[in-house]
Design an enzyme around this catalytic site. Sequence first.
Site, mmCIF file in Angstrom:
data_model
loop_
_atom_site.group_PDB
_atom_site.id
_atom_site.type_symbol
_atom_site.label_atom_id
_atom_site.label_comp_id
_atom_site.label_asym_id
_atom_site.label_seq_id
_atom_site.Cartn_x
_atom_site.Cartn_y
_atom_site.Cartn_z
ATOM 1 N N LEU A 151 0.847 -1.207 0.000
ATOM 2 C CA LEU A 151 0.000 0.000 0.000
ATOM 3 C C LEU A 151 0.880 1.254 0.000
ATOM 4 O O LEU A 151 0.785 2.102 0.881
ATOM 5 C CB LEU A 151 -0.957 -0.020 1.198
ATOM 6 C CG LEU A 151 -2.175 0.889 1.059
ATOM 7 C CD1 LEU A 151 -3.140 0.373 0.004
ATOM 8 C CD2 LEU A 151 -2.910 1.018 2.398
ATOM 9 N N GLY A 152 1.730 1.331 -1.012
ATOM 10 C CA GLY A 152 2.532 2.547 -1.203
ATOM 11 C C GLY A 152 1.736 3.548 -2.028
ATOM 12 O O GLY A 152 0.498 3.489 -2.063
ATOM 13 N N ARG A 174 4.552 -4.718 4.674
ATOM 14 C CA ARG A 174 5.504 -5.200 5.690
ATOM 15 C C ARG A 174 4.956 -4.976 7.098
ATOM 16 O O ARG A 174 5.202 -5.733 8.005
ATOM 17 C CB ARG A 174 6.844 -4.473 5.548
ATOM 18 C CG ARG A 174 7.726 -5.094 4.478
ATOM 19 C CD ARG A 174 8.818 -4.153 4.103
ATOM 20 N NE ARG A 174 8.227 -2.919 3.585
ATOM 21 C CZ ARG A 174 8.884 -1.974 2.964
ATOM 22 N NH1 ARG A 174 10.173 -2.082 2.775
ATOM 23 N NH2 ARG A 174 8.269 -0.892 2.509
ATOM 24 N N ILE A 229 1.105 -5.253 -11.591
ATOM 25 C CA ILE A 229 1.623 -4.076 -12.310
ATOM 26 C C ILE A 229 2.951 -3.613 -11.683
ATOM 27 O O ILE A 229 3.390 -2.503 -11.943
ATOM 28 C CB ILE A 229 0.615 -2.895 -12.330
ATOM 29 C CG1 ILE A 229 -0.014 -2.649 -10.956
ATOM 30 C CG2 ILE A 229 -0.490 -3.150 -13.355
ATOM 31 C CD1 ILE A 229 0.786 -1.957 -9.966
ATOM 32 N N ARG A 231 6.456 -5.780 -10.442
ATOM 33 C CA ARG A 231 7.594 -6.456 -11.053
ATOM 34 C C ARG A 231 7.297 -7.942 -11.148
ATOM 35 O O ARG A 231 6.700 -8.516 -10.222
ATOM 36 C CB ARG A 231 8.859 -6.280 -10.195
ATOM 37 C CG ARG A 231 9.487 -4.910 -10.266
ATOM 38 C CD ARG A 231 10.151 -4.657 -11.624
ATOM 39 N NE ARG A 231 10.794 -3.356 -11.688
ATOM 40 C CZ ARG A 231 10.215 -2.236 -12.115
ATOM 41 N NH1 ARG A 231 8.961 -2.241 -12.533
ATOM 42 N NH2 ARG A 231 10.891 -1.107 -12.153
ATOM 43 N N GLU A 260 11.502 -10.254 -18.798
ATOM 44 C CA GLU A 260 10.965 -9.489 -19.932
ATOM 45 C C GLU A 260 12.023 -9.324 -21.013
ATOM 46 O O GLU A 260 13.202 -9.178 -20.678
ATOM 47 C CB GLU A 260 10.484 -8.122 -19.431
ATOM 48 C CG GLU A 260 9.325 -8.278 -18.458
ATOM 49 C CD GLU A 260 8.966 -6.993 -17.734
ATOM 50 O OE1 GLU A 260 9.448 -5.915 -18.120
ATOM 51 O OE2 GLU A 260 8.204 -7.071 -16.777
ATOM 52 N N HIS A 278 4.555 -4.466 -20.307
ATOM 53 C CA HIS A 278 5.104 -3.501 -19.332
ATOM 54 C C HIS A 278 4.833 -2.051 -19.768
ATOM 55 O O HIS A 278 5.767 -1.301 -20.066
ATOM 56 C CB HIS A 278 6.615 -3.732 -19.141
ATOM 57 C CG HIS A 278 7.158 -3.112 -17.894
ATOM 58 N ND1 HIS A 278 8.225 -3.634 -17.190
ATOM 59 C CD2 HIS A 278 6.793 -2.005 -17.212
ATOM 60 C CE1 HIS A 278 8.485 -2.875 -16.142
ATOM 61 N NE2 HIS A 278 7.629 -1.869 -16.127
HETATM 62 C C1 8YV Z 1 9.695 1.630 -16.474
HETATM 63 C C2 8YV Z 1 8.743 1.071 -14.437
HETATM 64 O O1 8YV Z 1 10.551 2.286 -15.675
HETATM 65 O O2 8YV Z 1 8.924 3.094 -13.257
HETATM 66 C C3 8YV Z 1 9.129 1.890 -13.265
HETATM 67 O O3 8YV Z 1 9.649 1.311 -12.295
HETATM 68 O O4 8YV Z 1 8.735 -0.114 -14.379
HETATM 69 C C4 8YV Z 1 8.399 1.703 -15.729
HETATM 70 O O5 8YV Z 1 7.882 2.969 -15.579
HETATM 71 C C5 8YV Z 1 9.879 2.240 -17.764
HETATM 72 O O6 8YV Z 1 9.377 1.316 -18.617
HETATM 73 C C6 8YV Z 1 11.354 2.459 -18.094
HETATM 74 O O7 8YV Z 1 12.119 1.311 -17.940
#
Ligand code: 8YV
Length: 312
Positions: A151-152, A174, A229, A231, A260, A278
Amino acid sequence: MKPRILQIGRLMPSLESALASEFDIHLLANEADPKGYLAKHGAEFVGVATSARFGADAALIDALPKLKVIGNFGVGFDTIDLDAARRRGVAVSNTPDVLTDCVADLALGLLIDVARGVSAADRFVRRGDWLRGAFPLATRFSGKRLGIVGLGRIGRAIAKRAAGFDMETRYHDRAQIAEAPFRFEPSLTELARWAEFLVVAAAGGEQTRKLISRDVIEALGEKGFLVNISRGSVVDQAALVDALTGKRIAGAALDVFESEPNVPEVLFPLDNVVLLPHIASGTQETRQAMADLTFNNLRSFFRDGKLLTPVV
Ligand code: 8YV
């Protein structure tokens, strides 16, 4: 003399031209032998411009003995070795806040898509299947139970949007966040068991690797949809693929993956899975704001000795 900055990979054209106007830029991606180049020229650079995609690992940081700052295009800094940066007293900036709305918007888009089958229904029309019959009934989204993992800033923006859909929201993090108006669930597995939609908004990195474990995915169960959305590393991707192909969860919508741009091809035929490349921050407006913030961080560092949005 302009500060000499090493740019790791290609960035947005507008960011590249802004950087070139203020700094002496060298693009490492142009080098046929980057390691050899760094061994020879590493000591020339005082800054690095990179992105969440290219990062800056310990080997790169060590190859730049005069390095003072790393400007990261992206809010996530899991591809930057922060310990190595700290050890060397290297400052690091990222691009928080400016992308929060677009990432949260896309999370809602994915939630609705995977529940209602928007992408699948579009494929259905294009295939001409509508001429032969009706699209199967989908799952209601409004008023359902939403679990948010992390919840950031982005997690909160998702919760705010979910309120507009009359959802009941609980979260796992956490620790409990005192001012958060949602119920904290200390057990991620319990959150998954309760939720009809589980959205992953936790930062990447070692601390969250495979946080969405096989157990969590199994707890989500046949009624549950997973949306990621953040990682790919936060989810046990092999376990997720198993659960999807074995029909043990209702579906998944993924903007990010373990490696990726490789996406498990066994997911391609599944209509209850939405796969995106992404793109959560990928709007003109937000990417330009990220570019401006990346540039302004580096400029402010070299002009006033201060980062605007420091990570370290
Ligand atoms: C990518 C992202 O940074 O901000 C992030 O952490 O995953 C995206 O905004 C953008 O695709 C550049 O790598």
